[in-house]
Structures are given as C-alpha cells and as structure tokens.
Scaffold this motif. Structure first.
Motif, PDB file in Angstrom:
ATOM      1  N   ALA A  43      -3.475  26.386  36.349  1.00 33.95           N
ATOM      2  CA  ALA A  43      -2.805  27.129  37.110  1.00 33.95           C
ATOM      3  C   ALA A  43      -1.392  26.592  37.229  1.00 33.95           C
ATOM      4  O   ALA A  43      -0.830  27.249  36.922  1.00 33.95           O
ATOM      5  CB  ALA A  43      -3.662  27.763  37.160  1.00 33.95           C
ATOM      6  N   THR A  44      -1.347  25.857  38.313  1.00 32.23           N
ATOM      7  CA  THR A  44      -0.451  25.612  39.930  1.00 32.23           C
ATOM      8  C   THR A  44       0.775  24.540  38.077  1.00 32.23           C
ATOM      9  O   THR A  44       2.334  24.922  38.331  1.00 32.23           O
ATOM     10  CB  THR A  44      -0.745  24.475  40.460  1.00 32.23           C
ATOM     11  N   ASP A  45       0.057  24.111  37.603  1.00 32.61           N
ATOM     12  CA  ASP A  45       0.528  22.626  36.975  1.00 32.61           C
ATOM     13  C   ASP A  45       1.633  23.504  35.572  1.00 32.61           C
ATOM     14  O   ASP A  45       2.843  23.875  35.369  1.00 32.61           O
ATOM     15  CB  ASP A  45       0.052  21.979  35.828  1.00 32.61           C
ATOM     16  N   VAL A  46       1.021  24.605  34.938  1.00 31.65           N
ATOM     17  CA  VAL A  46       1.791  25.856  34.673  1.00 31.65           C
ATOM     18  C   VAL A  46       2.930  26.102  35.046  1.00 31.65           C
ATOM     19  O   VAL A  46       3.613  26.005  34.438  1.00 31.65           O
ATOM     20  CB  VAL A  46       0.604  26.440  33.516  1.00 31.65           C
ATOM     21  N   LEU A  47       2.497  26.831  35.827  1.00 32.54           N
ATOM     22  CA  LEU A  47       3.172  27.506  36.966  1.00 32.54           C
ATOM     23  C   LEU A  47       4.797  26.979  37.026  1.00 32.54           C
ATOM     24  O   LEU A  47       5.833  26.744  36.905  1.00 32.54           O
ATOM     25  CB  LEU A  47       2.960  28.288  38.022  1.00 32.54           C
ATOM     26  N   THR A  48       4.267  25.997  38.201  1.00 35.61           N
ATOM     27  CA  THR A  48       4.768  24.478  37.795  1.00 35.61           C
ATOM     28  C   THR A  48       6.250  24.198  36.682  1.00 35.61           C
ATOM     29  O   THR A  48       7.239  24.497  36.519  1.00 35.61           O
ATOM     30  CB  THR A  48       4.880  23.501  38.553  1.00 35.61           C
ATOM     31  N   LEU A  49       5.983  23.791  35.381  1.00 31.07           N
ATOM     32  CA  LEU A  49       5.956  23.763  34.792  1.00 31.07           C
ATOM     33  C   LEU A  49       7.086  24.918  34.191  1.00 31.07           C
ATOM     34  O   LEU A  49       8.351  24.602  33.304  1.00 31.07           O
ATOM     35  CB  LEU A  49       5.288  23.427  33.321  1.00 31.07           C
ATOM     36  N   ILE A  50       6.883  26.570  34.228  1.00 27.97           N
ATOM     37  CA  ILE A  50       7.447  27.365  33.785  1.00 27.97           C
ATOM     38  C   ILE A  50       9.351  27.587  34.258  1.00 27.97           C
ATOM     39  O   ILE A  50       9.857  27.960  34.374  1.00 27.97           O
ATOM     40  CB  ILE A  50       6.989  28.466  34.162  1.00 27.97           C
ATOM     41  N   GLN A  51       8.401  26.873  36.176  1.00 28.74           N
ATOM     42  CA  GLN A  51       9.720  26.736  36.688  1.00 28.74           C
ATOM     43  C   GLN A  51      10.980  25.768  36.536  1.00 28.74           C
ATOM     44  O   GLN A  51      11.698  25.930  36.718  1.00 28.74           O
ATOM     45  CB  GLN A  51       9.309  26.741  37.854  1.00 28.74           C
ATOM     46  N   THR A  52      10.438  24.958  35.238  1.00 31.36           N
ATOM     47  CA  THR A  52      11.443  24.404  35.142  1.00 31.36           C
ATOM     48  C   THR A  52      12.195  24.217  33.967  1.00 31.36           C
ATOM     49  O   THR A  52      13.344  23.665  33.799  1.00 31.36           O
ATOM     50  CB  THR A  52      10.528  22.188  34.801  1.00 31.36           C
ATOM     51  N   LEU A  53      11.664  24.933  33.180  1.00 36.20           N
ATOM     52  CA  LEU A  53      11.918  26.128  31.919  1.00 36.20           C
ATOM     53  C   LEU A  53      13.831  26.183  31.991  1.00 36.20           C
ATOM     54  O   LEU A  53      14.372  26.900  33.324  1.00 36.20           O
ATOM     55  CB  LEU A  53      11.886  27.452  30.821  1.00 36.20           C
ATOM     56  N   PRO A  54      15.003  25.357  31.656  1.00 34.17           N
ATOM     57  CA  PRO A  54      16.113  25.577  31.883  1.00 34.17           C
ATOM     58  C   PRO A  54      17.230  26.988  30.938  1.00 34.17           C
ATOM     59  O   PRO A  54      16.135  27.308  30.022  1.00 34.17           O
ATOM     60  CB  PRO A  54      16.992  24.889  31.188  1.00 34.17           C
ATOM     61  N   GLY A  55      17.906  27.340  31.970  1.00 35.98           N
ATOM     62  CA  GLY A  55      18.458  28.836  31.471  1.00 35.98           C
ATOM     63  C   GLY A  55      18.718  28.612  29.639  1.00 35.98           C
ATOM     64  O   GLY A  55      19.405  27.468  29.425  1.00 35.98           O
ATOM     65  N   SER A  56      19.447  29.570  29.400  1.00 35.67           N
ATOM     66  CA  SER A  56      20.116  30.189  28.117  1.00 35.67           C
ATOM     67  C   SER A  56      20.353  30.970  28.187  1.00 35.67           C
ATOM     68  O   SER A  56      20.388  31.939  29.005  1.00 35.67           O
ATOM     69  CB  SER A  56      18.984  29.964  26.691  1.00 35.67           C
ATOM     70  N   GLU A  57      21.333  30.986  27.247  1.00 38.05           N
ATOM     71  CA  GLU A  57      22.013  32.170  27.367  1.00 38.05           C
ATOM     72  C   GLU A  57      21.348  33.061  25.383  1.00 38.05           C
ATOM     73  O   GLU A  57      19.920  32.334  24.836  1.00 38.05           O
ATOM     74  CB  GLU A  57      22.863  31.919  25.662  1.00 38.05           C
ATOM     75  N   GLN A  58      21.736  34.293  25.831  1.00 39.60           N
ATOM     76  CA  GLN A  58      20.357  35.593  24.153  1.00 39.60           C
ATOM     77  C   GLN A  58      20.606  34.909  23.314  1.00 39.60           C
ATOM     78  O   GLN A  58      21.933  34.806  22.937  1.00 39.60           O
ATOM     79  CB  GLN A  58      20.355  36.488  24.961  1.00 39.60           C
TER      80      GLN A  58
END
Length: 127
Positions: A43-58
């Motif tokens: 669970a911790t690893d997935v949450l960490t991965l999600i936090q590394t998702l770079p932003g984007s435009e819609q």
C-alpha cells in the motif's frame, strides 16, 4: 500528484476497483469489482508511486475512469479517500473524508514511466 496528507499517515488498506460505470451521484463510490487489497509496504509503495505522478494539462475524453483506489484506516470505517484514474484524459477525481476541495480534481501525465507503472500494477491486480 497530491494525496490528502492526513490520509497518507492513516491508510492501512487500499482496495483496488475495476470501475464499471460512473457513480449515480457526486461523491458516491465508483461502481465496480474489487480486484485486490493491498496492505503494508504494498500500500505504501503504491501511494508513493501515485505521489510521483507528474502533473499535466487536461485532455478531452469525457472522463471515463477504468480504475480507482479506496484508502481505509485500520478500523475499515468510512473511506478516507477514493481516487478514480482516467488514463485517457489524464484526470484523477478524488472524494472522501480527508479530501480538501483543492485536491478533488487533478491532472497527471499518463504517458510517463510512473503512470505506465501504475497502470501496469492495476492491470496485474485484475484476474
């Protein structure tokens, strides 16, 4: 991508959902079948991965998410947050007890290695 800070500390279980439709009303859980449950370092690893998702435009697709995660604390009470991911329009919609309105809609670059890794993890979870 930002996740609710309060939830990161409290999350003990993540439920992975293969979404089958949009919710009937705003703030309701996304319908679908739970395909996996992650605890501990998973669970911790997935949450960490999600936090590394770079932003984007819609991007325009009409928001058709395929996957969501639901985060629960140890008591397995109400959902701390649910995040639904659309890898077509690069949008994440979140709701739940710990989600401030500023984090409810975010955009991520679905073409980056972290996003492709997250999608692969989701797909591997489905039987």
């Amino acid at each position: 991508m930002q996740l609710p800070a309060e939830s990161l500390v409290a999350t003990e279980l993540i439920e992975v959902v293969r979404i089958s439709a949009l919710p009937a009303k705003r703030g309701a859980s996304y319908p679908g079948r739970a395909v996996a449950h992650w605890v501990g370092s998973e669970a911790t690893d997935v949450l960490t991965l999600i936090q590394t998702l770079p932003g984007s435009e819609q991007h325009r697709c009409g928001f058709s998410p395929g996957w969501s995660i639901r985060a629960y604390e140890e008591s397995l009470g109400p959902v701390l947050f649910e995040a639904a991911f659309c890898f077509n329009c690069h949008e994440v919609r979140m709701h739940g007890l710990t989600v401030p309105s500023a984090l409810a809609t975010q955009f991520f670059d679905a073409d980056t290695p972290p996003a492709r890794a997250l999608l692969a993890i989701f797909r591997a979870a489905a039987p």
